[in-house]
Design an enzyme around this catalytic site. Structure first.
Site, PDB file in Angstrom:
ATOM      1  N   GLU A  76      -7.626  -4.437   5.280  1.00  0.00           N
ATOM      2  CA  GLU A  76      -7.537  -4.328   3.815  1.00  0.00           C
ATOM      3  C   GLU A  76      -6.468  -5.257   3.257  1.00  0.00           C
ATOM      4  O   GLU A  76      -6.621  -5.815   2.163  1.00  0.00           O
ATOM      5  CB  GLU A  76      -7.224  -2.869   3.440  1.00  0.00           C
ATOM      6  CG  GLU A  76      -8.401  -1.942   3.704  1.00  0.00           C
ATOM      7  CD  GLU A  76      -7.987  -0.510   3.985  1.00  0.00           C
ATOM      8  OE1 GLU A  76      -7.226  -0.285   4.955  1.00  0.00           O
ATOM      9  OE2 GLU A  76      -8.417   0.391   3.250  1.00  0.00           O
ATOM     10  N   ARG A  95      -7.864  16.473   4.700  1.00  0.00           N
ATOM     11  CA  ARG A  95      -8.626  16.771   3.468  1.00  0.00           C
ATOM     12  C   ARG A  95      -9.966  17.415   3.839  1.00  0.00           C
ATOM     13  O   ARG A  95     -10.574  17.037   4.844  1.00  0.00           O
ATOM     14  CB  ARG A  95      -8.891  15.489   2.675  1.00  0.00           C
ATOM     15  CG  ARG A  95      -7.652  14.949   1.991  1.00  0.00           C
ATOM     16  CD  ARG A  95      -7.949  13.646   1.259  1.00  0.00           C
ATOM     17  NE  ARG A  95      -7.147  12.555   1.787  1.00  0.00           N
ATOM     18  CZ  ARG A  95      -7.351  11.271   1.538  1.00  0.00           C
ATOM     19  NH1 ARG A  95      -8.352  10.901   0.754  1.00  0.00           N
ATOM     20  NH2 ARG A  95      -6.583  10.343   2.064  1.00  0.00           N
ATOM     21  N   HIS A 110     -12.080   3.435  -0.706  1.00  0.00           N
ATOM     22  CA  HIS A 110     -12.018   2.558   0.483  1.00  0.00           C
ATOM     23  C   HIS A 110     -12.791   1.254   0.250  1.00  0.00           C
ATOM     24  O   HIS A 110     -13.258   0.612   1.201  1.00  0.00           O
ATOM     25  CB  HIS A 110     -12.580   3.270   1.743  1.00  0.00           C
ATOM     26  CG  HIS A 110     -11.699   4.360   2.262  1.00  0.00           C
ATOM     27  ND1 HIS A 110     -12.180   5.592   2.662  1.00  0.00           N
ATOM     28  CD2 HIS A 110     -10.366   4.413   2.419  1.00  0.00           C
ATOM     29  CE1 HIS A 110     -11.182   6.353   3.060  1.00  0.00           C
ATOM     30  NE2 HIS A 110     -10.060   5.665   2.916  1.00  0.00           N
ATOM     31  N   ASN A 157       0.878  -1.167   0.000  1.00  0.00           N
ATOM     32  CA  ASN A 157       0.000   0.000   0.000  1.00  0.00           C
ATOM     33  C   ASN A 157       0.917   1.219   0.000  1.00  0.00           C
ATOM     34  O   ASN A 157       1.466   1.582   1.037  1.00  0.00           O
ATOM     35  CB  ASN A 157      -0.901  -0.048   1.237  1.00  0.00           C
ATOM     36  CG  ASN A 157      -1.824   1.140   1.345  1.00  0.00           C
ATOM     37  OD1 ASN A 157      -1.804   2.046   0.494  1.00  0.00           O
ATOM     38  ND2 ASN A 157      -2.631   1.169   2.388  1.00  0.00           N
ATOM     39  N   ARG A 191      -2.370  -2.189  -3.677  1.00  0.00           N
ATOM     40  CA  ARG A 191      -3.569  -1.374  -3.471  1.00  0.00           C
ATOM     41  C   ARG A 191      -3.502  -0.216  -4.450  1.00  0.00           C
ATOM     42  O   ARG A 191      -2.588   0.601  -4.393  1.00  0.00           O
ATOM     43  CB  ARG A 191      -3.623  -0.865  -2.030  1.00  0.00           C
ATOM     44  CG  ARG A 191      -4.884  -0.094  -1.773  1.00  0.00           C
ATOM     45  CD  ARG A 191      -5.029   0.283  -0.317  1.00  0.00           C
ATOM     46  NE  ARG A 191      -6.099   1.246  -0.171  1.00  0.00           N
ATOM     47  CZ  ARG A 191      -6.372   1.887   0.944  1.00  0.00           C
ATOM     48  NH1 ARG A 191      -5.634   1.656   2.015  1.00  0.00           N
ATOM     49  NH2 ARG A 191      -7.345   2.756   0.982  1.00  0.00           N
TER      50      ARG A 191
END
Ligand code: ADP
Length: 371
Positions: free
Chosen positions: A351, A234, A174, A9, A86
């Site tokens: 994940e 963000r 996601h 990732n 990813r």
């Protein structure tokens, strides 16, 4: 010899990795390289008695070389046969995990404008892996993939047709995390899994997903990973007019991206930090205000998603904040207390394991994860 799947990732300055045994998907090794491009360091989280972070230099290629060296030094008999990458954006062409060849690389590079702060680094890790492990299988797993089946009613942006023809639409992100949550629900809470679930992935990046019967029907993130909830740094959804105002002040796209991706969200609101654990500890009024805005927006999106699904059976919290910050969860649930009863669950995300499962199934020739 133990065959291993390595999950990667890659962020702008970090590379998270985990190595899984192909046989039983046990975790052999896990860790993170931070500070890539500057004072890079590799630290292991598995095994737990790991040595302190090792300083090293260089780019993503050097980071992956250090990871592979770490694997070699740890046990000569581990052989990385496949790498799960990813990849933040699969656009409209990619939903299920896919083996990466030159054509796929070219197609993924074309999607860089849709995720300018993430996709290039994801692809740097793929380049590094293809160079350093040329015989291993590289598999792309997409953050957008889980949302690919959404109805156009939910994905269409109210823009002119010519822009919509160019790919201006909502995608959602996601997805690997939400797929894992849907999988856990099916295994541990089958009744809930069949119902109307809002999952809130609250980490440094934060988003929400409405799932009906385990299928994504609505998300808070849109065309890019900037939309939706306010995040660590963000901004989330803001009036697009604010962006054109900044442009009229002479700011270019890069400068505006910097403000909206790196200086906004909880950090911008608090004037302190994006670290929710620190904000909760702080006595500063702005810290509490930032958390109040965050919880309000999560609850507002949950309300929107209840509309999208025609009701709400369960709200699932996951990722660093969702799993650990009980005060944030409580504030969200309190704002939703006017709704008919719904269940509240905390399910840790994984994940990496979700990606490893996909790769194992692809290696077995089973195609995308059917479960
Ligand atoms: P990333 O998106 O970088 O993977 P994580 O899922 O690790 O992020 O989430 C990071 C966030 O989780 C940070 O804001 C951190 O403060 C928060 N967090 C982690 N542990 C706790 C805790 N015990 N209490 C409150 N917040 C926490």
């Amino acid at each position: 010899m133990t065959q291993a799947i390595l999950t990667l990732n890659a962020g702008s300055s970090s590379l998270k990795f985990q190595a899984f045994a192909v046989d039983d998907l046990s975790v052999l090794l896990a860790g993170k390289v931070t500070g890539i491009g500057g004072d890079a360091k590799l630290a292991l989280s598995v095994p737990e008695d790991a040595a302190p972070a090792q300083p090293m230099g260089g780019d993503h290629h050097a980071a992956l070389a250090a990871v592979l060296d770490c694997i070699d030094r740890h046990d000569d008999d581990w052989q990385v046969t496949a790498i799960a990458h990813r990849i933040v954006h699969g656009g409209t062409s990619f939903a299920a995990p896919v083996a990466i060849d030159d054509d796929v690389m070219a197609a993924l590079a074309e999607l860089v404008p849709l995720a300018p702060l993430h996709q290039p680094h994801n692809l740097e890790a793929v380049e590094a892996s293809r160079a350093l492990l040329p015989d291993a299988l590289d598999i792309a797993c997409f953050d957008t993939g889980f949302h690919a089946g959404q109805d156009p009613l939910f994905t269409t942006m109210p823009l002119p047709q010519r822009l919509r023809d160019e790919g201006f639409r909502r995608y959602g992100f996601h997805g690997i995390s939400y797929e894992w949550i849907a999988r856990r629900l099916r295994a541990d809470h089958p009744g809930i899994a069949r119902g109307r679930v809002v999952a809130a992935h609250l980490g440094n990046g934060a988003s929400m997903c409405a799932m009906v019967g385990g299928q994504s029907v609505d998300t808070s993130m849109g065309m890019t990973a900037l939309d939706g909830l306010p995040m660590g740094t963000r901004c989330g959804a803001i009036d697009p007019g604010a962006v054109t105002m900044l442009m009229r002040r002479g700011m270019d796209a890069e400068a505006i991206d910097h403000v909206l991706y790196h200086e906004s969200g909880l950090k911008g609101l608090s004037g302190l930090t994006n670290d929710v654990a620190a904000l909760i500890q702080s006595n500063d009024r702005q810290a509490q205000f930032a958390l109040d805005v965050f919880a309000l927006r999560i609850a507002q999106f949950a309300g929107r998603m209840a509309v999208s699904m025609g009701g709400l059976d369960a709200l699932v919290f996951t990722a660093g904040i969702g799993e650990n910050a009980a005060s944030v969860r409580d504030a969200v649930v309190a704002r939703l207390s006017f709704l008919p009863a719904f269940q509240v669950l905390v399910i840790p995300t994984d994940e990496e394991r979700m990606m490893a499962i996909h790769v194992k199934e692809l290696m077995a020739g089973g195609g995308a994860c059917a479960d």
